[in-house]
Design a protein around this motif. Structure first.
Motif, PDB file in Angstrom:
ATOM      1  N   MET A 155      32.096  32.399 -32.217  1.00  0.00           N
ATOM      2  CA  MET A 155      30.991  33.284 -31.881  1.00  0.00           C
ATOM      3  C   MET A 155      29.831  32.505 -31.276  1.00  0.00           C
ATOM      4  SD  MET A 155      30.964  36.098 -34.996  1.00  0.00           S
ATOM      5  CE  MET A 155      29.845  37.251 -34.183  1.00  0.00           C
ATOM      6  N   ASP A 156      29.788  31.192 -31.485  1.00  0.00           N
ATOM      7  CA  ASP A 156      28.764  30.392 -30.823  1.00  0.00           C
ATOM      8  C   ASP A 156      28.979  30.404 -29.305  1.00  0.00           C
ATOM      9  OD1 ASP A 156      26.418  28.801 -31.230  1.00  0.00           O
ATOM     10  OD2 ASP A 156      27.566  27.060 -30.597  1.00  0.00           O
ATOM     11  N   ASN A 157      30.210  30.696 -28.897  1.00  0.00           N
ATOM     12  CA  ASN A 157      30.544  30.857 -27.479  1.00  0.00           C
ATOM     13  C   ASN A 157      30.733  32.319 -27.104  1.00  0.00           C
ATOM     14  OD1 ASN A 157      30.561  28.022 -26.982  1.00  0.00           O
ATOM     15  ND2 ASN A 157      32.622  27.888 -27.849  1.00  0.00           N
ATOM     16  N   ASN A 158      30.170  33.213 -27.933  1.00  0.00           N
ATOM     17  CA  ASN A 158      30.172  34.658 -27.673  1.00  0.00           C
ATOM     18  C   ASN A 158      31.582  35.257 -27.677  1.00  0.00           C
ATOM     19  OD1 ASN A 158      27.357  34.652 -27.455  1.00  0.00           O
ATOM     20  ND2 ASN A 158      27.444  34.229 -25.256  1.00  0.00           N
ATOM     21  N   ARG A 159      32.430  34.767 -28.571  1.00  0.00           N
ATOM     22  CA  ARG A 159      33.768  35.319 -28.754  1.00  0.00           C
ATOM     23  C   ARG A 159      33.825  35.985 -30.124  1.00  0.00           C
ATOM     24  NH1 ARG A 159      35.854  35.861 -24.073  1.00  0.00           N
ATOM     25  NH2 ARG A 159      37.963  35.823 -24.951  1.00  0.00           N
ATOM     26  N   HIS A 160      34.540  37.099 -30.249  1.00  0.00           N
ATOM     27  CA  HIS A 160      34.483  37.912 -31.458  1.00  0.00           C
ATOM     28  C   HIS A 160      35.624  38.923 -31.439  1.00  0.00           C
ATOM     29  CE1 HIS A 160      31.779  39.537 -28.270  1.00  0.00           C
ATOM     30  NE2 HIS A 160      32.643  40.526 -28.390  1.00  0.00           N
ATOM     31  N   GLU A 161      35.710  39.703 -32.511  1.00  0.00           N
ATOM     32  CA  GLU A 161      36.595  40.869 -32.576  1.00  0.00           C
ATOM     33  C   GLU A 161      35.739  42.132 -32.540  1.00  0.00           C
ATOM     34  OE1 GLU A 161      39.946  40.762 -32.606  1.00  0.00           O
ATOM     35  OE2 GLU A 161      39.832  38.566 -32.515  1.00  0.00           O
ATOM     36  N   ILE A 162      36.205  43.151 -31.838  1.00  0.00           N
ATOM     37  CA  ILE A 162      35.486  44.428 -31.794  1.00  0.00           C
ATOM     38  C   ILE A 162      35.844  45.248 -33.035  1.00  0.00           C
ATOM     39  CG2 ILE A 162      35.252  46.631 -30.588  1.00  0.00           C
ATOM     40  CD1 ILE A 162      35.567  45.128 -27.967  1.00  0.00           C
ATOM     41  N   LEU A 163      34.811  45.755 -33.703  1.00  0.00           N
ATOM     42  CA  LEU A 163      35.008  46.561 -34.914  1.00  0.00           C
ATOM     43  C   LEU A 163      34.838  48.051 -34.617  1.00  0.00           C
ATOM     44  CD1 LEU A 163      35.413  46.399 -38.060  1.00  0.00           C
ATOM     45  CD2 LEU A 163      32.931  46.649 -38.200  1.00  0.00           C
ATOM     46  N   ILE A 164      33.724  48.420 -33.997  1.00  0.00           N
ATOM     47  CA  ILE A 164      33.450  49.838 -33.701  1.00  0.00           C
ATOM     48  C   ILE A 164      33.079  49.949 -32.231  1.00  0.00           C
ATOM     49  CG2 ILE A 164      32.130  51.899 -34.311  1.00  0.00           C
ATOM     50  CD1 ILE A 164      31.345  50.453 -36.919  1.00  0.00           C
ATOM     51  N   ARG A 165      33.809  50.777 -31.493  1.00  0.00           N
ATOM     52  CA  ARG A 165      33.515  50.980 -30.072  1.00  0.00           C
ATOM     53  C   ARG A 165      33.283  52.463 -29.806  1.00  0.00           C
ATOM     54  NH1 ARG A 165      38.755  48.831 -29.542  1.00  0.00           N
ATOM     55  NH2 ARG A 165      38.085  47.349 -27.936  1.00  0.00           N
ATOM     56  N   LYS A 166      32.849  52.764 -28.612  1.00  0.00           N
ATOM     57  CA  LYS A 166      32.571  54.144 -28.227  1.00  0.00           C
ATOM     58  C   LYS A 166      33.856  54.968 -28.191  1.00  0.00           C
ATOM     59  CE  LYS A 166      33.050  53.514 -23.231  1.00  0.00           C
ATOM     60  NZ  LYS A 166      32.395  53.625 -21.914  1.00  0.00           N
ATOM     61  N   ASN A 167      33.684  56.291 -28.239  1.00  0.00           N
ATOM     62  CA  ASN A 167      34.803  57.199 -27.966  1.00  0.00           C
ATOM     63  C   ASN A 167      34.321  58.271 -26.993  1.00  0.00           C
ATOM     64  OD1 ASN A 167      33.339  59.032 -29.531  1.00  0.00           O
ATOM     65  ND2 ASN A 167      34.673  58.833 -31.318  1.00  0.00           N
ATOM     66  N   ASP A 168      35.049  59.374 -26.893  1.00  0.00           N
ATOM     67  CA  ASP A 168      34.716  60.389 -25.893  1.00  0.00           C
ATOM     68  C   ASP A 168      33.370  61.050 -26.160  1.00  0.00           C
ATOM     69  OD1 ASP A 168      37.050  59.919 -24.550  1.00  0.00           O
ATOM     70  OD2 ASP A 168      38.159  61.556 -25.509  1.00  0.00           O
TER      71      ASP A 168
END
Length: 217
Positions: A155-168
């Motif tokens: 994450m110091d290099n702005n890498r991560h896992e997405i937990l909650i994203r947009k929907n319709d």
């Protein structure tokens, strides 16, 4: 704000900020004998120009191995520093350290099964239906990281896992709360979003947090 029970009273850490004031904003502290207040303002812990971290907002307090720490920051980096025993000032001589890169704000750390999980938000929070806010996570085996994604990228290099994203319907899904555990042991997380069917302001959302192979989803 982030409210914690420290040494028999409630300590509230807050941000003071105006749009564009990235060097004048900062973190303050207030105290109360009751969780609902009233809180007595004790003033600033620090301002951006004093601690040399641009856009010093979004405080998060955590205790680990008998020490007290404050995490904070925004899209200029996420930082941590040790606090005094009463939590009302920086520990004399304490040095800040960078924990994560420049993609994040609204950080929160949750400890579970020997892992530290760093939750944060990326993207734009406040552009109405065009908001791109997204909630992400990385994990580490110690408080100060390095926090990594599943591929071992930092994450110091702005890498991560997405937990909650947009929907319709809902966009701008970010700035999560602390995780709340209910009486049955289930995990819940609050966050905000924009409802495209009624886009006047942001609405409060609640999702259950589930776990698979050591990762939340």
């Amino acid at each position: 704000p982030d409210i914690n029970y420290i040494n028999n009273r409630y300590v509230l850490y807050y941000s003071m900020s105006v749009w564009g004031g990235e060097w004048t904003c900062g973190i303050g502290v207030a105290v109360s004998d009751k969780p609902e207040g009233p809180f007595t303002d004790l003033g600033k812990l620090f301002r951006s120009n004093e601690i040399n971290v641009q856009n010093s907002i979004d405080p998060f307090y955590i205790e680990e191995e008998g020490k007290k720490y404050l995490f904070w920051g925004s899209f200029r980096g996420i930082y941590a520093i040790e606090l005094s025993d009463d939590g009302l000032s920086l520990k004399p001589g304490a040095e800040k350290r960078r924990i994560a890169g420049t993609a994040y704000e609204g950080t929160y750390i949750f400890k579970k099964d020997g892992w530290f999980y760093l939750f944060a938000s990326i993207g734009s929070c406040c552009a109405g239906v065009n908001s791109t806010y997204t909630t992400v996570v990385g994990r580490a085996d110690q408080l100060f990281g390095p926090y990594l994604n599943k591929a071992g990228e930092s994450m110091d290099n702005n890498r991560h896992e997405i937990l909650i994203r947009k929907n319709d319907r809902f966009v701008g899904t970010g700035h999560n709360s602390e995780i709340v555990t209910d009486n049955s042991g289930r995990f819940w997380m609050f966050y905000h979003a924009v409802d495209k069917l009624n886009p006047k302001g942001r609405v409060l959302m609640l999702d259950e947090v589930l776990w698979k192979e050591g990762w939340p989803y």
